[in-house]
Design an enzyme around this catalytic site. Structure first.
Site, mmCIF file in Angstrom:
data_model
loop_
_atom_site.group_PDB
_atom_site.id
_atom_site.type_symbol
_atom_site.label_atom_id
_atom_site.label_comp_id
_atom_site.label_asym_id
_atom_site.label_seq_id
_atom_site.Cartn_x
_atom_site.Cartn_y
_atom_site.Cartn_z
ATOM 1 N N ASN A 211 0.873 -1.184 0.000
ATOM 2 C CA ASN A 211 0.000 0.000 0.000
ATOM 3 C C ASN A 211 0.909 1.233 0.000
ATOM 4 O O ASN A 211 1.481 1.578 1.023
ATOM 5 C CB ASN A 211 -0.883 -0.048 1.259
ATOM 6 C CG ASN A 211 -1.708 1.215 1.431
ATOM 7 O OD1 ASN A 211 -1.780 2.064 0.537
ATOM 8 N ND2 ASN A 211 -2.326 1.349 2.604
ATOM 9 N N TRP A 212 1.040 1.851 -1.151
ATOM 10 C CA TRP A 212 1.959 2.996 -1.273
ATOM 11 C C TRP A 212 1.405 4.255 -0.608
ATOM 12 O O TRP A 212 2.117 5.245 -0.459
ATOM 13 C CB TRP A 212 2.245 3.294 -2.749
ATOM 14 C CG TRP A 212 3.004 2.230 -3.475
ATOM 15 C CD1 TRP A 212 3.353 0.976 -3.009
ATOM 16 C CD2 TRP A 212 3.516 2.309 -4.812
ATOM 17 N NE1 TRP A 212 4.033 0.285 -3.983
ATOM 18 C CE2 TRP A 212 4.148 1.081 -5.095
ATOM 19 C CE3 TRP A 212 3.488 3.305 -5.800
ATOM 20 C CZ2 TRP A 212 4.760 0.823 -6.322
ATOM 21 C CZ3 TRP A 212 4.093 3.038 -7.022
ATOM 22 C CH2 TRP A 212 4.721 1.814 -7.275
ATOM 23 N N HIS B 45 -9.621 1.175 4.766
ATOM 24 C CA HIS B 45 -8.349 1.342 5.482
ATOM 25 C C HIS B 45 -8.554 2.291 6.676
ATOM 26 O O HIS B 45 -9.334 3.243 6.594
ATOM 27 C CB HIS B 45 -7.289 1.907 4.534
ATOM 28 C CG HIS B 45 -5.917 1.878 5.129
ATOM 29 N ND1 HIS B 45 -5.478 2.851 5.998
ATOM 30 C CD2 HIS B 45 -4.903 0.979 5.007
ATOM 31 C CE1 HIS B 45 -4.245 2.546 6.378
ATOM 32 N NE2 HIS B 45 -3.877 1.423 5.787
ATOM 33 N N GLU C 209 -6.869 4.653 7.803
ATOM 34 C CA GLU C 209 -6.630 6.081 7.524
ATOM 35 C C GLU C 209 -7.854 6.714 6.866
ATOM 36 O O GLU C 209 -8.147 7.892 7.088
ATOM 37 C CB GLU C 209 -5.364 6.246 6.662
ATOM 38 C CG GLU C 209 -4.110 6.028 7.505
ATOM 39 C CD GLU C 209 -2.909 5.511 6.742
ATOM 40 O OE1 GLU C 209 -2.893 5.561 5.498
ATOM 41 O OE2 GLU C 209 -1.966 5.027 7.406
ATOM 42 N N GLU D 191 -5.517 -5.077 10.616
ATOM 43 C CA GLU D 191 -4.527 -4.012 10.795
ATOM 44 C C GLU D 191 -4.831 -3.245 12.077
ATOM 45 O O GLU D 191 -5.641 -2.300 12.067
ATOM 46 C CB GLU D 191 -4.581 -3.039 9.612
ATOM 47 C CG GLU D 191 -4.179 -3.655 8.302
ATOM 48 C CD GLU D 191 -3.561 -2.609 7.377
ATOM 49 O OE1 GLU D 191 -2.436 -2.846 6.918
ATOM 50 O OE2 GLU D 191 -4.183 -1.557 7.138
ATOM 51 N N GLY E 9 2.371 2.108 10.820
ATOM 52 C CA GLY E 9 3.351 3.184 10.717
ATOM 53 C C GLY E 9 4.042 3.512 12.025
ATOM 54 O O GLY E 9 4.726 4.527 12.128
ATOM 55 N N SER F 96 3.316 -2.198 10.393
ATOM 56 C CA SER F 96 4.762 -2.260 10.641
ATOM 57 C C SER F 96 5.380 -3.597 10.242
ATOM 58 O O SER F 96 6.280 -4.104 10.917
ATOM 59 C CB SER F 96 5.070 -1.941 12.112
ATOM 60 O OG SER F 96 4.670 -0.614 12.418
ATOM 61 N N GLY G 298 2.757 -1.147 4.273
ATOM 62 C CA GLY G 298 2.816 0.267 3.916
ATOM 63 C C GLY G 298 4.245 0.695 3.653
ATOM 64 O O GLY G 298 4.804 0.494 2.573
ATOM 65 N N GLY G 299 4.873 1.282 4.673
ATOM 66 C CA GLY G 299 6.203 1.873 4.545
ATOM 67 C C GLY G 299 7.219 0.983 3.844
ATOM 68 O O GLY G 299 7.968 1.446 2.965
HETATM 69 P P1 PGA Z 1 2.781 0.225 7.628
HETATM 70 O O1 PGA Z 1 1.310 0.462 7.020
HETATM 71 O O2 PGA Z 1 3.302 -1.055 7.026
HETATM 72 O O3 PGA Z 1 3.564 1.430 7.201
HETATM 73 O O4 PGA Z 1 2.625 0.108 9.105
HETATM 74 C C1 PGA Z 1 0.427 -0.609 6.824
HETATM 75 C C2 PGA Z 1 -0.873 -0.125 6.251
HETATM 76 O O5 PGA Z 1 -1.320 0.974 6.587
HETATM 77 O O6 PGA Z 1 -1.510 -0.834 5.430
#
Ligand code: PGA
Length: 266
Positions: free
Chosen positions: A21-22, A109, A111, A181, A187, A227, A248-249
């Site tokens: 997930n960019w 998600h 966010e 998640e 993050g 993470s 993500g990251g």
């Molecule tokens: P992260 O994000 O790997 O940077 O913790 C995961 C995500 O939000 O899908």
């Protein structure tokens, strides 16, 4: 945790899925360079063993689709609207994503829930649209730290999952992939433990079994996200009910993401 759920049936028949997930990262040049780096770093054997998907921002989906053509890496979007067209400023529909070459889409998600007012209900409507257009949805669920600390993890995850499924299945049958998640792990550099991820993943599968029936629940992929890195992904995918990762990251580095895919074990 209110109660423990026994692990589901053997995971051998579920092919691991790793989705990057960019988020809101990747100008055109960066996006193409990242995909090319990933293709150079991943071998055909890796892509046979693990289903690998990248989910760039809407603006570069077309560009990334061209770079991925015939490679075996899948393309996903980060959201989809429930209507096919209409007066929905700022939204993107299922047919638009299909036309660009997407086969997957992230839905609900945290966010989106935290910052953009997404609810269990809207996640469900988006989930229904994804299924209707033949996109594989990755439905995200997970508790906040406060919810975990007060013993509400299962109640929160169950509510998110049941509501989204009920809303989606009103209009379209189908089985989503579900990403567990925990909000506090995203993050933060502070992932859940493998055991905690397994406990919630097994619980998610039990809810899926209740709503969709045991066979479809046994076939559904349940991912862990939050993470995830190359050096901890095996803690999750080594669990019987965790079938991959939403990353993500660590998906923003070609080398890092390829290393992570290679560490996925079943
Ligand atoms: P992260 O994000 O790997 O940077 O913790 C995961 C995500 O939000 O899908």
């Amino acid at each position: 945790m209110s109660h423990t759920v026994a692990p589901g049936p053997g995971p051998a028949h579920r092919r691991p899925l790793v989705a990057g997930n960019w988020k809101m990262n990747g100008l055109r040049g960066e996006a193409v360079a990242l995909v090319k780096g990933l293709l150079a770093a991943l071998g055909a054997g890796d892509l046979e063993r693990v289903e690998v998907v990248v989910c760039p921002p809407f603006t570069v989906l077309g560009e990334v689709a061209r770079a991925l053509e015939g490679t075996g890496i899948g393309l996903g979007a980060q959201n989809v609207h429930w209507a096919d067209r209409g007066a929905f400023t700022g939204e993107v529909s299922g047919p638009m994503l299909v036309e660009l070459g997407c086969s997957y889409v992230i839905v609900g998600h945290s966010e989106r829930r935290q910052f953009f007012g997404e609810t269990d209900e809207t996640a469900g409507r988006r989930l229904g649209a994804a299924l209707r257009h033949g996109l594989t949805p990755i439905l995200c669920v997970g508790e906040t730290w406060e919810e975990r600390e007060t013993g509400r993890t299962q109640a929160v995850v169950e509510r998110q999952l049941r509501t989204a499924l009920e809303v989606a299945l009103r209009e379209e049958p189908g089985v989503p992939a579900v990403a567990y998640e925990p909000v506090w792990a995203i993050g933060s550099g502070r992932p859940a433990s493998g055991a905690d991820a397994q406990e919630v993943a097994a619980f998610i599968r039990s809810v899926l079994a209740d709503v969709l029936g045991p066979e479809r629940a046994a076939a559904a992929r349940v991912l862990y996200g939050g993470s995830v890195k190359a050096d901890n992904v095996a803690d999750f995918t080594g669990q019987p009910d965790v079938d991959g990762a939403l990353v993500g990251g660590a998906s923003l580095s070609a080398e890092g993401f390829a290393a992570l895919v290679r560490q996925v074990c079943r």
